[in-house]
Design an enzyme around this catalytic site. Structure first.
Site, PDB file in Angstrom:
ATOM      1  N   SER A 176       7.134 -13.802  -1.693  1.00  0.00           N
ATOM      2  CA  SER A 176       8.174 -13.282  -2.248  1.00  0.00           C
ATOM      3  C   SER A 176       9.926 -12.059  -0.932  1.00  0.00           C
ATOM      4  CB  SER A 176       7.602 -11.742  -2.055  1.00  0.00           C
ATOM      5  OG  SER A 176       7.553 -11.504  -3.804  1.00  0.00           O
ATOM      6  N   SER A 186       9.683 -11.053  -5.148  1.00  0.00           N
ATOM      7  CA  SER A 186       9.575 -10.038  -5.921  1.00  0.00           C
ATOM      8  C   SER A 186      10.754  -9.272  -4.356  1.00  0.00           C
ATOM      9  CB  SER A 186       8.328  -9.376  -5.600  1.00  0.00           C
ATOM     10  OG  SER A 186       7.359  -8.919  -4.232  1.00  0.00           O
ATOM     11  N   LYS A 202      13.466  -2.349   0.909  1.00  0.00           N
ATOM     12  CA  LYS A 202      12.415  -2.661  -0.689  1.00  0.00           C
ATOM     13  C   LYS A 202      11.892  -1.636  -1.126  1.00  0.00           C
ATOM     14  CE  LYS A 202       9.185  -5.962  -2.985  1.00  0.00           C
ATOM     15  NZ  LYS A 202       8.293  -7.163  -2.223  1.00  0.00           N
TER      16      LYS A 202
HETATM   17  N1  GLN Z   1       5.150 -14.628  -7.351  1.00  0.00           N
HETATM   18  C1  GLN Z   1       3.687 -14.076  -6.414  1.00  0.00           C
HETATM   19  C2  GLN Z   1       2.921 -13.293  -6.740  1.00  0.00           C
HETATM   20  O1  GLN Z   1       3.773 -12.541  -7.843  1.00  0.00           O
HETATM   21  C3  GLN Z   1       3.770 -13.396  -4.810  1.00  0.00           C
HETATM   22  C4  GLN Z   1       4.823 -12.408  -5.032  1.00  0.00           C
HETATM   23  C5  GLN Z   1       4.437 -11.116  -3.243  1.00  0.00           C
HETATM   24  O2  GLN Z   1       4.483 -12.402  -2.606  1.00  0.00           O
HETATM   25  N2  GLN Z   1       4.915 -10.298  -3.446  1.00  0.00           N
HETATM   26  O3  GLN Z   1       2.050 -12.301  -7.237  1.00  0.00           O
END
Ligand code: GLN
Length: 501
Positions: free
Chosen positions: A179, A155, A80
């Site tokens: 994410s 994400s 990532k």
């Molecule tokens: N969807 C969650 C957010 O928008 C979690 C994102 C993540 O785990 N980085 O913060």
């Protein structure tokens, strides 16, 4: 033998060590797959083709010389783009870091490098890991290989889509509120969020530091275990990493957990749950029973989901998360000011404050700005007690529920996400609906425990379904063994999407 790109990371590693396939052949097979499919999927921000071939060649030379090999020798992976690499760029899919080259490797990057992994690409993501669909990428949305008109989740959407579509053998993601697990569920792969402190965060660009954790995405539980083996462990350079021994996750993976007690989370198994996802959880219950596990019902009252008269969902955990995560983000993202880091406005300005604000206004996307404002507000004088301090108290209550649940059972079972992969654009107009994507994953980060999403087959629309298993802090060995038991019992792993190499 099946196509190189169809082999699991584990099988590919063994084939390379046994000299049946060279690391160079493996790298070339994946680079070819990327050339063909990346234009459709947009899973990557940067492909490191030349470096990957050099690395592969180095592995081949070591094999020819009979040298000792690392656990991932020759296995092509993606990471990532919020994980620092001293090579290529580390952009967090943000325009503000579009040209950023990290001066050092993250601890996980170093560990993967030492294990002989071949770095194929930096994967696309929601900007600074804020989002659930990869549509918040400052560069481009990633497409789901099961249906290109749908999101891969987020994400870590690029990492999950690429692993599923055979553009890499496995990948790293990061998980602050879901994410790793939610994109894994949307793309039909396995994804683990390790417990807080299990994996070093040094070199992971911070979003919500008390929640962030790096973890693996693979096509099977065994591949996830293999990747975790390499990246887990204490790091004196990360004061939040835990100084505890790392078990041999792979050695005992296939041994079922004797007397396994699986806790079915009552609050997550309500009638309002999407029927196909509910059925997937029911199927998991049956699979565990057949494998000899005992099912117990457990309650996590502070992780419950409330539904109002209009059918709108809400949860303490989601509310608590969006205070804690944005508060931490507002502080962590202060460093991007066009001076210390990142994009600097090209406009001529006369004072430093204007320089900062113009640079940030140009560099950050809408969702990132929204969160910086939310977090700054929650921390501001007069509101700190009402919001931030209150959220910390709720966080403790959530954790206490998990502590009580793990007294009754070894792992917990529930859904990963409230739905299957949704259409690109379906939620972009309403951030609150997007936030609800993590309704089943977020409390795991607040509690600091471990969670894994494992595939459970396909829906009637031919989209991946998944269930989530949760394990107590530092109990990844038990969690992975339970996940492997489940995977064997339902006979689903290494699902292959229609858009794949
Ligand atoms: N969807 C969650 C957010 O928008 C979690 C994102 C993540 O785990 N980085 O913060």
């Amino acid at each position: 033998m099946s196509a190189i790109t169809d082999l699991s990371a584990l099988a590919l590693r063994d084939a390379i060590a046994a000299k049946k396939i060279s690391a160079t052949e493996a790298a070339k097979a994946y680079l070819h797959a990327i050339e063909t499919l990346e234009p459709k999927l947009c899973a990557f921000n940067e492909v490191l083709a030349d470096r990957a071939l050099l690395q592969a060649d180095d592995v081949d030379r070591r094999i020819a010389a009979g040298e000792a090999l690392g656990l991932l020798a020759g296995v092509p992976i993606a990471i990532k783009d919020n994980i620092c690499t001293s090579f290529g760029h580390t952009t967090c899919s943000s325009k503000i870091l579009a040209n950023f080259q990290a001066p050092y490797d993250a601890t996980v990057t170093q560990k993967l490098q030492q294990a002989g992994a071949v770095f194929l690409a930096k994967a696309n993501m929601d900007e600074f890991a804020m989002g659930s669909s990869t549509e918040n990428s400052g560069f481009k949305p990633t497409h789901n290989p099961w249906d290109l008109s749908r999101v891969p989740g987020g994400s870590s959407g690029g990492s999950a889509a690429a692993t599923s579509a055979r553009l890499c053998a496995a990948a790293l993601g990061s998980d602050t509120g879901g994410s790793i697990r939610q994109p894994a569920a949307f793309c039909g792969v396995a994804g683990l969020k390790p417990s807080y402190g299990r994996v070093s965060r040094l070199g992971l660009v911070a979003y919500g530091s008390s929640l962030d954790q790096i973890g693996p995405i693979g096509r099977s539980v065994a591949d996830v275990a293999l990747m975790l083996q390499v990246i887990a462990g204490y790091d004196p350079k990360d004061s939040t990493s835990v100084n505890a021994p790392v078990p041999d996750y792979l050695a005992k993976l296939d041994e079922p957990v004797a007397g396994l007690r699986v806790g079915l989370v009552k609050e997550f198994h309500s009638q309002s749950l999407n029927p196909e996802i509910r059925a997937a959880v029911d199927k998991a219950v049956e699979a565990f029973r057949t494998a000899g596990a005992t099912i117990v019902e457990v309650s996590l009252p502070h992780s419950r989901i409330d539904i109002d008269a209009e059918g709108k969902l809400s949860s303490f955990a989601v509310a608590c998360y969006y205070i804690v995560a944005t508060a931490e983000a507002s502080s962590n993202l202060a460093r991007y000011d066009g001076v210390h880091y990142g994009h600097r406005t090209a406009e001529r300005v006369n004072d430093i404050v204007t320089l900062y604000s113009r640079s940030r206004a140009e560099g950050f996307g809408e969702e990132v700005k929204r969160r910086i404002m939310l977090g700054s507000y929650a921390l501001s004088s007069g509101y700190y007690d009402a919001y931030y301090l209150k959220a910390l108290k709720v966080r403790r209550l959530i954790r206490n529920d998990f502590d009580a649940a793990f007294k009754q059972c070894d792992v917990l079972l529930g859904p990963t996400a409230p739905e299957t992969a949704f259409k690109i654009g379906a939620k972009t107009a309403d951030p609150l609906t997007m936030y609800l994507s993590d309704i089943y994953t977020i409390s795991v980060n607040l509690a600091g425990i471990a969670g894994i999403s494992v595939p459970s087959g396909l829906s009637t629309q031919k989209l991946p379904l998944a269930v989530q298993l949760l394990g107590d802090s530092l109990a990844e060995d038990k969690l992975l063994r339970a996940a492997r038991m489940y995977e064997k019992a339902i006979g689903v792993s290494e699902l292959k999407p229609p858009v794949s190499a």
